[in-house]
Enzyme design. Sequence first.
Site, PDB file in Angstrom:
ATOM      1  N   ASP A  14       0.842  -1.195   0.000  1.00  0.00           N
ATOM      2  CA  ASP A  14       0.000   0.000   0.000  1.00  0.00           C
ATOM      3  C   ASP A  14       0.877   1.245   0.000  1.00  0.00           C
ATOM      4  OD1 ASP A  14      -2.596   1.384   2.173  1.00  0.00           O
ATOM      5  OD2 ASP A  14      -2.335   1.436  -0.011  1.00  0.00           O
ATOM      6  N   LYS A  31       2.828   3.366  -5.712  1.00  0.00           N
ATOM      7  CA  LYS A  31       2.252   2.381  -6.644  1.00  0.00           C
ATOM      8  C   LYS A  31       3.261   1.939  -7.701  1.00  0.00           C
ATOM      9  CE  LYS A  31      -0.850   3.383  -3.929  1.00  0.00           C
ATOM     10  NZ  LYS A  31      -0.837   2.617  -2.657  1.00  0.00           N
ATOM     11  N   ASP A  50      -3.189  -2.992  -2.572  1.00  0.00           N
ATOM     12  CA  ASP A  50      -4.246  -1.988  -2.604  1.00  0.00           C
ATOM     13  C   ASP A  50      -4.090  -1.122  -3.859  1.00  0.00           C
ATOM     14  OD1 ASP A  50      -5.243   0.889  -0.599  1.00  0.00           O
ATOM     15  OD2 ASP A  50      -6.462  -0.511  -1.756  1.00  0.00           O
ATOM     16  N   ASN A  51      -5.189  -0.482  -4.291  1.00  0.00           N
ATOM     17  CA  ASN A  51      -5.155   0.554  -5.328  1.00  0.00           C
ATOM     18  C   ASN A  51      -4.705   0.092  -6.706  1.00  0.00           C
ATOM     19  OD1 ASN A  51      -3.673   2.095  -2.631  1.00  0.00           O
ATOM     20  ND2 ASN A  51      -5.708   2.734  -3.320  1.00  0.00           N
ATOM     21  N   GLU A  99     -11.396   4.147  -1.287  1.00  0.00           N
ATOM     22  CA  GLU A  99     -11.870   4.407   0.073  1.00  0.00           C
ATOM     23  C   GLU A  99     -12.758   5.650   0.152  1.00  0.00           C
ATOM     24  OE1 GLU A  99      -8.727   3.670  -0.703  1.00  0.00           O
ATOM     25  OE2 GLU A  99      -7.342   5.232  -0.104  1.00  0.00           O
TER      26      GLU A  99
HETATM   27  O1  LIG Z   1      -0.309   7.007  -2.695  1.00  0.00           O
HETATM   28  C1  LIG Z   1      -0.931   6.237  -1.980  1.00  0.00           C
HETATM   29  N1  LIG Z   1      -0.310   5.525  -1.015  1.00  0.00           N
HETATM   30  C2  LIG Z   1       1.153   5.652  -0.851  1.00  0.00           C
HETATM   31  C3  LIG Z   1       1.523   6.888  -0.029  1.00  0.00           C
HETATM   32  C4  LIG Z   1       3.022   7.100   0.084  1.00  0.00           C
HETATM   33  C5  LIG Z   1       3.741   5.837   0.537  1.00  0.00           C
HETATM   34  C6  LIG Z   1       5.173   6.145   0.949  1.00  0.00           C
HETATM   35  N2  LIG Z   1       5.782   4.922   1.456  1.00  0.00           N
HETATM   36  C7  LIG Z   1       5.353   4.251   2.542  1.00  0.00           C
HETATM   37  C8  LIG Z   1       6.179   3.164   2.740  1.00  0.00           C
HETATM   38  C9  LIG Z   1       7.133   3.178   1.714  1.00  0.00           C
HETATM   39  C10 LIG Z   1       8.238   2.344   1.417  1.00  0.00           C
HETATM   40  N3  LIG Z   1       9.018   2.631   0.357  1.00  0.00           N
HETATM   41  C11 LIG Z   1       8.740   3.717  -0.418  1.00  0.00           C
HETATM   42  C12 LIG Z   1       7.673   4.571  -0.174  1.00  0.00           C
HETATM   43  C13 LIG Z   1       6.877   4.292   0.914  1.00  0.00           C
HETATM   44  C14 LIG Z   1      -2.415   6.155  -2.106  1.00  0.00           C
HETATM   45  C15 LIG Z   1      -3.085   7.159  -2.833  1.00  0.00           C
HETATM   46  C16 LIG Z   1      -4.479   7.138  -2.960  1.00  0.00           C
HETATM   47  C17 LIG Z   1      -5.182   8.192  -3.739  1.00  0.00           C
HETATM   48  C18 LIG Z   1      -4.789   9.528  -3.610  1.00  0.00           C
HETATM   49  C19 LIG Z   1      -5.439  10.514  -4.325  1.00  0.00           C
HETATM   50  C20 LIG Z   1      -6.499  10.172  -5.176  1.00  0.00           C
HETATM   51  F1  LIG Z   1      -7.139  11.150  -5.840  1.00  0.00           F
HETATM   52  C21 LIG Z   1      -6.898   8.851  -5.305  1.00  0.00           C
HETATM   53  C22 LIG Z   1      -6.234   7.870  -4.586  1.00  0.00           C
HETATM   54  C23 LIG Z   1      -5.223   6.109  -2.344  1.00  0.00           C
HETATM   55  C24 LIG Z   1      -4.561   5.105  -1.632  1.00  0.00           C
HETATM   56  O2  LIG Z   1      -5.243   4.088  -1.044  1.00  0.00           O
HETATM   57  C25 LIG Z   1      -3.165   5.112  -1.517  1.00  0.00           C
HETATM   58  O3  LIG Z   1      -2.554   4.090  -0.817  1.00  0.00           O
HETATM   59 MG   LIG Z   2      -3.960   2.521  -0.491  1.00  0.00          MG
END
Ligand SMILES: O=C(NCCCCCn1ccc2cnccc21)c1cc(-c2ccc(F)cc2)cc(O)c1O
Ligand SMILES: [Mg+2]
Length: 214
Positions: free
Chosen positions: A141, A144, A169-170, A199
Amino acid sequence: TRSTRPQRMLKAVQKNATKGNPESVISAIDYFCKNSEWAMNVGDEKGSILDSVVTEVNPSTVLELGTYCGYSTVRIARLLSPGTKLITLEFNPAYATVARQIIAYAGLQDKVTQVEGSSADLIPQIKERFSITTFDFIFLDHWKDRYLPDIKLFEECGLLRKGSVLLADNVICPGAPEYLEYVRNSPRYESRYYPAHLEYTKVEDGLEKSVFLG
Ligand SMILES: O=C(NCCCCCn1ccc2cnccc21)c1cc(-c2ccc(F)cc2)cc(O)c1O
Ligand SMILES: [Mg+2]
Protein backbone atom coordinates in the site's frame (compact mmCIF):
# COMPACT_ATOMS: atom_id res chain seq x y z
CA THR A 1 1.07 26.51 12.38
CA ARG A 2 -1.92 24.57 11.06
CA SER A 3 -2.15 20.93 12.10
CA THR A 4 -1.78 18.18 9.49
CA ARG A 5 -4.57 15.87 8.36
CA PRO A 6 -2.99 12.88 10.13
CA GLN A 7 -2.79 14.93 13.34
CA ARG A 8 -6.49 15.84 13.02
CA MET A 9 -7.26 12.17 12.41
CA LEU A 10 -5.37 11.22 15.60
CA LYS A 11 -7.37 13.82 17.56
CA ALA A 12 -10.59 12.31 16.22
CA VAL A 13 -9.46 8.85 17.40
CA GLN A 14 -8.53 10.15 20.87
CA LYS A 15 -11.91 11.95 21.09
CA ASN A 16 -14.24 9.29 19.65
CA ALA A 17 -12.62 5.87 20.18
CA THR A 18 -12.17 3.78 23.31
CA LYS A 19 -8.57 3.15 24.39
CA GLY A 20 -7.62 -0.50 23.83
CA ASN A 21 -10.56 -1.14 21.51
CA PRO A 22 -9.30 -1.63 17.91
CA GLU A 23 -12.82 -1.77 16.39
CA SER A 24 -13.64 1.64 17.88
CA VAL A 25 -10.38 3.06 16.47
CA ILE A 26 -11.24 1.71 13.00
CA SER A 27 -14.78 3.15 13.24
CA ALA A 28 -13.53 6.54 14.46
CA ILE A 29 -11.12 6.84 11.50
CA ASP A 30 -13.79 5.79 8.99
CA TYR A 31 -16.25 8.29 10.53
CA PHE A 32 -13.62 11.07 10.32
CA CYS A 33 -12.88 10.26 6.65
CA LYS A 34 -16.56 10.06 5.68
CA ASN A 35 -17.70 13.16 7.57
CA SER A 36 -14.70 15.47 7.98
CA GLU A 37 -11.74 14.85 5.66
CA TRP A 38 -10.97 12.21 3.05
CA ALA A 39 -7.71 10.34 3.76
CA MET A 40 -5.94 7.49 2.00
CA ASN A 41 -6.68 4.70 4.50
CA VAL A 42 -7.66 1.41 2.84
CA GLY A 43 -11.14 2.13 4.26
CA ASP A 44 -14.04 -0.04 5.41
CA GLU A 45 -15.07 -1.69 2.14
CA LYS A 46 -11.58 -2.79 1.05
CA GLY A 47 -10.71 -3.21 4.75
CA SER A 48 -13.32 -5.95 5.07
CA ILE A 49 -11.72 -7.78 2.14
CA LEU A 50 -8.31 -7.32 3.82
CA ASP A 51 -9.78 -8.78 7.02
CA SER A 52 -11.10 -11.85 5.20
CA VAL A 53 -7.77 -12.54 3.47
CA VAL A 54 -5.78 -12.11 6.72
CA THR A 55 -8.20 -14.40 8.55
CA GLU A 56 -7.96 -17.03 5.78
CA VAL A 57 -4.13 -16.92 5.70
CA ASN A 58 -3.75 -16.68 9.52
CA PRO A 59 -0.13 -15.60 8.96
CA SER A 60 2.82 -16.02 11.32
CA THR A 61 4.99 -13.53 9.43
CA VAL A 62 3.48 -10.30 8.05
CA LEU A 63 4.89 -7.27 6.23
CA GLU A 64 2.97 -4.08 5.44
CA LEU A 65 4.46 -1.54 3.02
CA GLY A 66 2.83 1.84 3.71
CA THR A 67 1.77 2.43 7.31
CA TYR A 68 0.35 5.93 6.75
CA CYS A 69 -1.71 6.54 9.95
CA GLY A 70 -1.87 2.89 10.98
CA TYR A 71 -5.47 2.15 9.95
CA SER A 72 -4.65 -1.05 8.01
CA THR A 73 -1.96 -1.88 10.58
CA VAL A 74 -4.68 -1.92 13.27
CA ARG A 75 -7.01 -3.92 10.98
CA ILE A 76 -4.35 -6.59 10.42
CA ALA A 77 -2.79 -6.66 13.92
CA ARG A 78 -6.17 -7.13 15.67
CA LEU A 79 -6.64 -10.39 13.70
CA LEU A 80 -3.20 -11.94 14.33
CA SER A 81 -2.75 -14.98 16.57
CA PRO A 82 -1.22 -14.31 20.02
CA GLY A 83 2.56 -13.95 19.81
CA THR A 84 2.51 -12.98 16.12
CA LYS A 85 3.93 -9.57 15.18
CA LEU A 86 3.72 -7.61 11.95
CA ILE A 87 6.40 -5.39 10.45
CA THR A 88 5.11 -2.15 8.94
CA LEU A 89 7.28 0.18 6.87
CA GLU A 90 6.67 3.93 6.46
CA PHE A 91 8.81 6.38 4.47
CA ASN A 92 7.33 9.59 5.93
CA PRO A 93 8.39 10.22 9.56
CA ALA A 94 5.38 12.47 10.25
CA TYR A 95 3.00 9.69 9.20
CA ALA A 96 4.98 7.17 11.31
CA THR A 97 4.67 9.38 14.40
CA VAL A 98 0.88 9.59 14.08
CA ALA A 99 0.64 5.87 13.30
CA ARG A 100 2.58 4.98 16.44
CA GLN A 101 0.06 6.89 18.54
CA ILE A 102 -2.99 5.40 16.77
CA ILE A 103 -1.60 1.84 17.04
CA ALA A 104 -0.86 2.43 20.75
CA TYR A 105 -4.36 3.88 21.32
CA ALA A 106 -5.76 0.64 19.89
CA GLY A 107 -3.57 -1.28 22.36
CA LEU A 108 -1.76 -3.16 19.58
CA GLN A 109 1.78 -1.80 20.02
CA ASP A 110 3.09 -5.21 21.18
CA LYS A 111 1.95 -6.80 17.89
CA VAL A 112 3.57 -4.20 15.64
CA THR A 113 7.17 -3.40 14.69
CA GLN A 114 7.34 -0.03 12.92
CA VAL A 115 10.27 0.63 10.59
CA GLU A 116 11.06 3.92 8.81
CA GLY A 117 12.61 4.01 5.36
CA SER A 118 12.12 2.94 1.75
CA SER A 119 11.18 -0.54 0.57
CA ALA A 120 14.17 -0.61 -1.80
CA ASP A 121 16.49 -0.22 1.19
CA LEU A 122 14.59 -2.34 3.70
CA ILE A 123 13.65 -5.47 1.73
CA PRO A 124 17.26 -6.69 1.25
CA GLN A 125 17.89 -6.19 4.99
CA ILE A 126 14.84 -8.01 6.36
CA LYS A 127 16.26 -11.53 6.73
CA GLU A 128 19.25 -10.22 8.70
CA ARG A 129 17.53 -7.50 10.77
CA PHE A 130 14.38 -9.42 11.74
CA SER A 131 15.43 -13.10 11.55
CA ILE A 132 12.70 -13.78 9.02
CA THR A 133 13.06 -16.51 6.40
CA THR A 134 9.87 -15.93 4.38
CA PHE A 135 6.62 -13.95 4.70
CA ASP A 136 3.24 -15.63 4.89
CA PHE A 137 1.41 -12.38 4.10
CA ILE A 138 2.46 -9.05 2.52
CA PHE A 139 0.17 -6.00 2.18
CA LEU A 140 1.34 -3.53 -0.50
CA ASP A 141 0.00 0.00 0.00
CA HIS A 142 3.00 2.25 -0.69
CA TRP A 143 4.18 4.05 -3.85
CA LYS A 144 2.25 2.38 -6.64
CA ASP A 145 5.27 2.41 -9.02
CA ARG A 146 7.19 0.39 -6.41
CA TYR A 147 4.81 -2.57 -6.37
CA LEU A 148 6.46 -4.30 -9.37
CA PRO A 149 10.13 -3.69 -8.50
CA ASP A 150 9.42 -4.73 -4.91
CA ILE A 151 7.70 -8.02 -5.73
CA LYS A 152 10.75 -8.85 -7.88
CA LEU A 153 12.97 -7.88 -4.94
CA PHE A 154 11.00 -10.22 -2.67
CA GLU A 155 11.69 -13.05 -5.15
CA GLU A 156 15.39 -12.20 -5.49
CA CYS A 157 15.85 -11.98 -1.70
CA GLY A 158 14.14 -15.36 -1.16
CA LEU A 159 11.42 -13.83 1.01
CA LEU A 160 8.56 -15.77 -0.63
CA ARG A 161 7.66 -19.44 -0.19
CA LYS A 162 5.10 -21.64 -1.91
CA GLY A 163 1.79 -20.21 -0.65
CA SER A 164 2.99 -16.71 0.34
CA VAL A 165 0.09 -14.29 -0.18
CA LEU A 166 0.56 -10.75 -1.48
CA LEU A 167 -2.40 -8.37 -1.30
CA ALA A 168 -2.08 -5.06 -3.19
CA ASP A 169 -4.25 -1.99 -2.60
CA ASN A 170 -5.15 0.55 -5.33
CA VAL A 171 -4.49 -1.62 -8.35
CA ILE A 172 -7.11 0.43 -10.27
CA CYS A 173 -6.93 3.85 -8.53
CA PRO A 174 -4.30 5.34 -8.49
CA GLY A 175 -3.37 2.11 -10.29
CA ALA A 176 -0.46 -0.29 -10.61
CA PRO A 177 -0.80 -1.50 -14.22
CA GLU A 178 2.69 -2.99 -14.62
CA TYR A 179 2.30 -4.89 -11.33
CA LEU A 180 -1.08 -6.26 -12.43
CA GLU A 181 0.29 -7.33 -15.80
CA TYR A 182 3.17 -9.13 -14.06
CA VAL A 183 1.24 -11.09 -11.40
CA ARG A 184 -1.59 -11.94 -13.80
CA ASN A 185 0.74 -13.29 -16.52
CA SER A 186 3.52 -14.85 -14.47
CA PRO A 187 3.30 -18.67 -14.12
CA ARG A 188 4.75 -18.20 -10.63
CA TYR A 189 1.58 -16.54 -9.24
CA GLU A 190 -2.09 -17.38 -8.92
CA SER A 191 -3.80 -13.97 -8.97
CA ARG A 192 -7.36 -12.86 -8.17
CA TYR A 193 -8.99 -9.42 -8.30
CA TYR A 194 -11.42 -8.25 -5.56
CA PRO A 195 -13.49 -5.38 -6.99
CA ALA A 196 -14.39 -2.55 -4.61
CA HIS A 197 -14.14 1.25 -4.55
CA LEU A 198 -11.56 3.86 -3.66
CA GLU A 199 -11.87 4.41 0.07
CA TYR A 200 -14.85 6.57 1.06
CA THR A 201 -15.82 7.22 -2.60
CA LYS A 202 -17.77 5.68 -5.50
CA VAL A 203 -14.67 5.56 -7.71
CA GLU A 204 -13.76 2.06 -8.91
CA ASP A 205 -10.78 0.42 -7.20
CA GLY A 206 -9.90 -3.01 -5.86
CA LEU A 207 -7.40 -5.35 -4.28
CA GLU A 208 -5.30 -7.94 -6.11
CA LYS A 209 -4.45 -11.10 -4.19
CA SER A 210 -1.50 -13.05 -5.58
CA VAL A 211 -0.29 -16.40 -4.23
CA PHE A 212 3.34 -17.31 -4.93
CA LEU A 213 3.54 -20.82 -6.39
CA GLY A 214 7.26 -21.33 -5.76
O1 LIG B 1 -0.31 7.01 -2.69
C1 LIG B 1 -0.93 6.24 -1.98
N1 LIG B 1 -0.31 5.52 -1.01
C2 LIG B 1 1.15 5.65 -0.85
C3 LIG B 1 1.52 6.89 -0.03
C4 LIG B 1 3.02 7.10 0.08
C5 LIG B 1 3.74 5.84 0.54
C6 LIG B 1 5.17 6.14 0.95
N2 LIG B 1 5.78 4.92 1.46
C7 LIG B 1 5.35 4.25 2.54
C8 LIG B 1 6.18 3.16 2.74
C9 LIG B 1 7.13 3.18 1.71
C10 LIG B 1 8.24 2.34 1.42
N3 LIG B 1 9.02 2.63 0.36
C11 LIG B 1 8.74 3.72 -0.42
C12 LIG B 1 7.67 4.57 -0.17
C13 LIG B 1 6.88 4.29 0.91
C14 LIG B 1 -2.42 6.16 -2.11
C15 LIG B 1 -3.09 7.16 -2.83
C16 LIG B 1 -4.48 7.14 -2.96
C17 LIG B 1 -5.18 8.19 -3.74
C18 LIG B 1 -4.79 9.53 -3.61
C19 LIG B 1 -5.44 10.51 -4.32
C20 LIG B 1 -6.50 10.17 -5.18
F1 LIG B 1 -7.14 11.15 -5.84
C21 LIG B 1 -6.90 8.85 -5.30
C22 LIG B 1 -6.23 7.87 -4.59
C23 LIG B 1 -5.22 6.11 -2.34
C24 LIG B 1 -4.56 5.11 -1.63
O2 LIG B 1 -5.24 4.09 -1.04
C25 LIG B 1 -3.16 5.11 -1.52
O3 LIG B 1 -2.55 4.09 -0.82
MG1 LIG C 1 -3.96 2.52 -0.49
